[in-house]
Scaffold this motif. Structure first.
Motif, PDB file in Angstrom:
ATOM      1  N   GLU A  71       0.838  -1.184   0.000  1.00 22.49           N
ATOM      2  CA  GLU A  71       0.000   0.000   0.000  1.00 22.49           C
ATOM      3  C   GLU A  71       0.877   1.239   0.000  1.00 22.49           C
ATOM      4  OE1 GLU A  71      -3.078   0.134   2.861  1.00 22.49           O
ATOM      5  OE2 GLU A  71      -4.019  -1.723   2.187  1.00 22.49           O
ATOM      6  N   LEU A  72       0.450   2.266  -0.748  1.00 18.98           N
ATOM      7  CA  LEU A  72       1.229   3.481  -0.913  1.00 18.98           C
ATOM      8  C   LEU A  72       0.499   4.656  -0.291  1.00 18.98           C
ATOM      9  CD1 LEU A  72       2.244   3.068  -4.662  1.00 18.98           C
ATOM     10  CD2 LEU A  72       3.549   2.387  -2.646  1.00 18.98           C
ATOM     11  N   GLY A  73       1.245   5.467   0.450  1.00 17.63           N
ATOM     12  CA  GLY A  73       0.696   6.711   0.971  1.00 17.63           C
ATOM     13  C   GLY A  73      -0.388   6.497   2.017  1.00 17.63           C
ATOM     14  N   GLU A  74      -1.020   7.604   2.361  1.00 15.46           N
ATOM     15  CA  GLU A  74      -2.091   7.577   3.352  1.00 15.46           C
ATOM     16  C   GLU A  74      -3.411   7.153   2.712  1.00 15.46           C
ATOM     17  OE1 GLU A  74      -1.691   8.135   6.565  1.00 15.46           O
ATOM     18  OE2 GLU A  74       0.452   8.583   6.347  1.00 15.46           O
ATOM     19  N   GLU A  75      -4.306   6.620   3.546  1.00 14.82           N
ATOM     20  CA  GLU A  75      -5.641   6.302   3.051  1.00 14.82           C
ATOM     21  C   GLU A  75      -6.405   7.587   2.745  1.00 14.82           C
ATOM     22  OE1 GLU A  75      -7.046   2.022   4.670  1.00 14.82           O
ATOM     23  OE2 GLU A  75      -7.386   3.705   6.028  1.00 14.82           O
ATOM     24  N   SER A  76      -7.154   7.571   1.673  1.00 20.24           N
ATOM     25  CA  SER A  76      -7.933   8.729   1.263  1.00 20.24           C
ATOM     26  C   SER A  76      -9.412   8.478   1.562  1.00 20.24           C
ATOM     27  CB  SER A  76      -7.772   8.993  -0.239  1.00 20.24           C
ATOM     28  OG  SER A  76      -6.424   9.239  -0.555  1.00 20.24           O
ATOM     29  N   VAL A  77     -10.074   9.542   2.002  1.00 15.57           N
ATOM     30  CA  VAL A  77     -11.511   9.469   2.262  1.00 15.57           C
ATOM     31  C   VAL A  77     -12.229  10.237   1.160  1.00 15.57           C
ATOM     32  CG1 VAL A  77     -13.372  10.017   3.865  1.00 15.57           C
ATOM     33  CG2 VAL A  77     -11.116   9.344   4.746  1.00 15.57           C
ATOM     34  N   ILE A  78     -13.089   9.548   0.451  1.00 17.53           N
ATOM     35  CA  ILE A  78     -13.842  10.160  -0.641  1.00 17.53           C
ATOM     36  C   ILE A  78     -15.273  10.361  -0.169  1.00 17.53           C
ATOM     37  CG2 ILE A  78     -14.586   9.925  -3.044  1.00 17.53           C
ATOM     38  CD1 ILE A  78     -12.239   7.981  -3.430  1.00 17.53           C
ATOM     39  N   GLU A  79     -15.637  11.616   0.024  1.00 15.47           N
ATOM     40  CA  GLU A  79     -16.979  11.942   0.489  1.00 15.47           C
ATOM     41  C   GLU A  79     -17.940  12.027  -0.688  1.00 15.47           C
ATOM     42  OE1 GLU A  79     -17.679  11.924   3.502  1.00 15.47           O
ATOM     43  OE2 GLU A  79     -15.822  12.301   4.614  1.00 15.47           O
ATOM     44  N   THR A  80     -19.204  11.867  -0.403  1.00 16.73           N
ATOM     45  CA  THR A  80     -20.232  12.018  -1.419  1.00 16.73           C
ATOM     46  C   THR A  80     -21.243  13.057  -0.980  1.00 16.73           C
ATOM     47  OG1 THR A  80     -22.020  10.892  -2.596  1.00 16.73           O
ATOM     48  CG2 THR A  80     -21.496  10.079  -0.404  1.00 16.73           C
ATOM     49  N   SER A  81     -21.799  13.773  -1.927  1.00 19.48           N
ATOM     50  CA  SER A  81     -22.790  14.806  -1.610  1.00 19.48           C
ATOM     51  C   SER A  81     -24.156  14.200  -1.328  1.00 19.48           C
ATOM     52  CB  SER A  81     -22.891  15.807  -2.769  1.00 19.48           C
ATOM     53  OG  SER A  81     -23.246  15.141  -3.976  1.00 19.48           O
ATOM     54  N   ASP A  82     -24.315  12.916  -1.592  1.00 22.32           N
ATOM     55  CA  ASP A  82     -25.584  12.240  -1.370  1.00 22.32           C
ATOM     56  C   ASP A  82     -25.620  11.710   0.057  1.00 22.32           C
ATOM     57  OD1 ASP A  82     -27.827  10.628  -1.324  1.00 22.32           O
ATOM     58  OD2 ASP A  82     -27.523   9.873  -3.365  1.00 22.32           O
ATOM     59  N   ASP A  83     -26.540  12.237   0.874  1.00 24.14           N
ATOM     60  CA  ASP A  83     -26.610  11.838   2.283  1.00 24.14           C
ATOM     61  C   ASP A  83     -26.999  10.371   2.449  1.00 24.14           C
ATOM     62  OD1 ASP A  83     -25.928  14.379   3.038  1.00 24.14           O
ATOM     63  OD2 ASP A  83     -27.993  15.057   3.302  1.00 24.14           O
ATOM     64  N   ASP A  84     -27.571   9.793   1.416  1.00 23.24           N
ATOM     65  CA  ASP A  84     -27.990   8.396   1.509  1.00 23.24           C
ATOM     66  C   ASP A  84     -26.897   7.422   1.070  1.00 23.24           C
ATOM     67  OD1 ASP A  84     -30.518   9.139   2.387  1.00 23.24           O
ATOM     68  OD2 ASP A  84     -31.266   9.350   0.330  1.00 23.24           O
ATOM     69  N   MET A  85     -25.743   7.951   0.668  1.00 25.69           N
ATOM     70  CA  MET A  85     -24.650   7.094   0.176  1.00 25.69           C
ATOM     71  C   MET A  85     -23.444   7.215   1.093  1.00 25.69           C
ATOM     72  SD  MET A  85     -22.908   7.057  -3.622  1.00 25.69           S
ATOM     73  CE  MET A  85     -24.526   6.966  -4.394  1.00 25.69           C
ATOM     74  N   ALA A  86     -22.881   6.078   1.450  1.00 22.77           N
ATOM     75  CA  ALA A  86     -21.731   6.064   2.359  1.00 22.77           C
ATOM     76  C   ALA A  86     -20.491   6.625   1.682  1.00 22.77           C
ATOM     77  CB  ALA A  86     -21.458   4.636   2.835  1.00 22.77           C
ATOM     78  N   GLY A  87     -19.589   7.164   2.495  1.00 21.48           N
ATOM     79  CA  GLY A  87     -18.305   7.606   1.987  1.00 21.48           C
ATOM     80  C   GLY A  87     -17.417   6.408   1.681  1.00 21.48           C
ATOM     81  N   THR A  88     -16.253   6.670   1.056  1.00 20.14           N
ATOM     82  CA  THR A  88     -15.336   5.606   0.647  1.00 20.14           C
ATOM     83  C   THR A  88     -13.947   5.874   1.199  1.00 20.14           C
ATOM     84  OG1 THR A  88     -16.569   5.310  -1.419  1.00 20.14           O
ATOM     85  CG2 THR A  88     -14.364   4.349  -1.307  1.00 20.14           C
ATOM     86  N   VAL A  89     -13.328   4.857   1.750  1.00 22.75           N
ATOM     87  CA  VAL A  89     -11.952   4.948   2.252  1.00 22.75           C
ATOM     88  C   VAL A  89     -11.100   3.959   1.465  1.00 22.75           C
ATOM     89  CG1 VAL A  89     -10.420   4.735   4.235  1.00 22.75           C
ATOM     90  CG2 VAL A  89     -12.767   5.557   4.550  1.00 22.75           C
ATOM     91  N   GLY A  90      -9.983   4.426   0.916  1.00 16.79           N
ATOM     92  CA  GLY A  90      -9.140   3.532   0.137  1.00 16.79           C
ATOM     93  C   GLY A  90      -7.736   4.069  -0.010  1.00 16.79           C
ATOM     94  N   SER A  91      -6.875   3.248  -0.605  1.00 20.11           N
ATOM     95  CA  SER A  91      -5.490   3.651  -0.834  1.00 20.11           C
ATOM     96  C   SER A  91      -4.997   3.008  -2.107  1.00 20.11           C
ATOM     97  CB  SER A  91      -4.594   3.241   0.343  1.00 20.11           C
ATOM     98  OG  SER A  91      -4.605   1.839   0.512  1.00 20.11           O
ATOM     99  N   ARG A  92      -3.917   3.556  -2.668  1.00 17.56           N
ATOM    100  CA  ARG A  92      -3.293   2.974  -3.848  1.00 17.56           C
ATOM    101  C   ARG A  92      -2.357   1.855  -3.408  1.00 17.56           C
ATOM    102  NH1 ARG A  92       0.199   5.723  -6.373  1.00 17.56           N
ATOM    103  NH2 ARG A  92       0.668   7.186  -4.699  1.00 17.56           N
ATOM    104  N   SER A  93      -2.101   0.930  -4.310  1.00 14.71           N
ATOM    105  CA  SER A  93      -1.204  -0.186  -3.988  1.00 14.71           C
ATOM    106  C   SER A  93      -0.286  -0.485  -5.156  1.00 14.71           C
ATOM    107  CB  SER A  93      -2.004  -1.446  -3.623  1.00 14.71           C
ATOM    108  OG  SER A  93      -2.774  -1.888  -4.722  1.00 14.71           O
TER     109      SER A  93
END
Length: 268
Positions: free
Chosen positions: A51-73
């Motif tokens: 895994e490379l770098g820090e984990e990134s949090v990808i937010e969404t503007s849709d309150d009914d959709m969960a955010g995403t946490v991931g990293s490059r590898s």
């Protein structure tokens, strides 16, 4: 190391030691990058990615959709070459003390070593892996005619200046194609000093002959070779005539500072 299946071969520890020694000695003759890059590991055959770098949090503007946490590898490829030994010749060695020809093991280990060198210097584009000669962000210098005695020093100094300006002060390592390396065995006019000796003073980390076109100058802080499984010999199968074996390893070059590299490109 059950994944190597060595117990199934029925070989004694002494025979395995002979095979291992022949294979590894042959490989060491060809490996250059491990001489100047930091090597970490082995971490185990289960290391398939880094895994490379820090984990990134990808937010969404849709309150009914969960955010995403991931990293490059970064993929950690496995390199493998099969070979075989004659059962009759193995028994002749064990029962009658006849010499055992281990050139097939040596050839397989050399094939893996050549592939390792190719991965380190040129990467594997299909897996998104860059090498010392191909990574983006490196400096580049065009090579002149090294039959002119001063040209080699002129070209390498240009590379040194590029790295020095970027904050990388060495000790520098210089890896050259066979033709460029061999061209350094000329003496300066009126002197007993070889061009090679002169460049070794400038590149205190070493001047090596490597499987590249042109050459590459670098500060060893450029990155690290991460080893999953170091080079080993394993058993595959037997068909009553041959014992089928393999040489394998897994590794990847983790490039931290591409700016610590300057490649020398052939102009012709």
């Amino acid at each position: 190391m059950q994944y190597l299946n060595r117990a199934a071969a029925g070989f004694s520890d002494e025979l395995w030691s002979q095979i291992d020694e022949a294979a590894l000695d042959a490989a060491r003759q060809l490996l250059t990058a491990r001489r100047f890059l930091e090597v970490e590991g082995p971490f185990g055959v289960g290391l398939t990615s880094l895994e490379l770098g820090e984990e990134s949090v990808i937010e969404t503007s849709d309150d009914d959709m969960a955010g995403t946490v991931g990293s490059r590898s970064l993929s950690v490829p496995m390199l493998q070459q099969m070979f075989q030994l004659s059962i009759r010749r193995l028994q002749g060695h064990l029962q009658l003390g006849l010499p055992l020809d281990l050139r097939p093991a040596e050839d397989a280990a050399e094939a893996v070593a050549r592939r390792e060198e190719d991965v380190i210097y040129h990467g594997i584009p299909e897996l998104g892996l860059s090498g010392l000669m191909t990574v983006e962000g490196r400096g580049q210098v065009s090579l002149g005619d090294w039959s002119e005695v001063e040209q080699a020093l002129h070209d390498v100094l240009a590379g040194v200046e590029r790295l020095d300006e970027g904050g990388f002060g060495g000790p520098y390592v210089l890896a050259l194609s066979p033709s460029r390396y061999n061209a350094l065995f000329r003496r300066y006019q009126g002197s007993n000093m070889l061009q090679l000796d002169h460049l070794r003073r400038l590149c205190a980390g070493g001047v090596l002959k490597a499987p590249v076109q042109g050459g590459v100058l670098l500060d060893p802080r450029v990155g690290t070779i991460k080893i999953g499984q170091d080079m080993h010999v394993g058993f595959s199968a037997t068909d009553g005539i041959y014992v089928r074996l393999f040489v394998s390893e897994s590794l990847v070059l983790l490039l931290d500072e591409p700016e610590a590299i300057c490649t020398f490109d052939e102009t012709g």
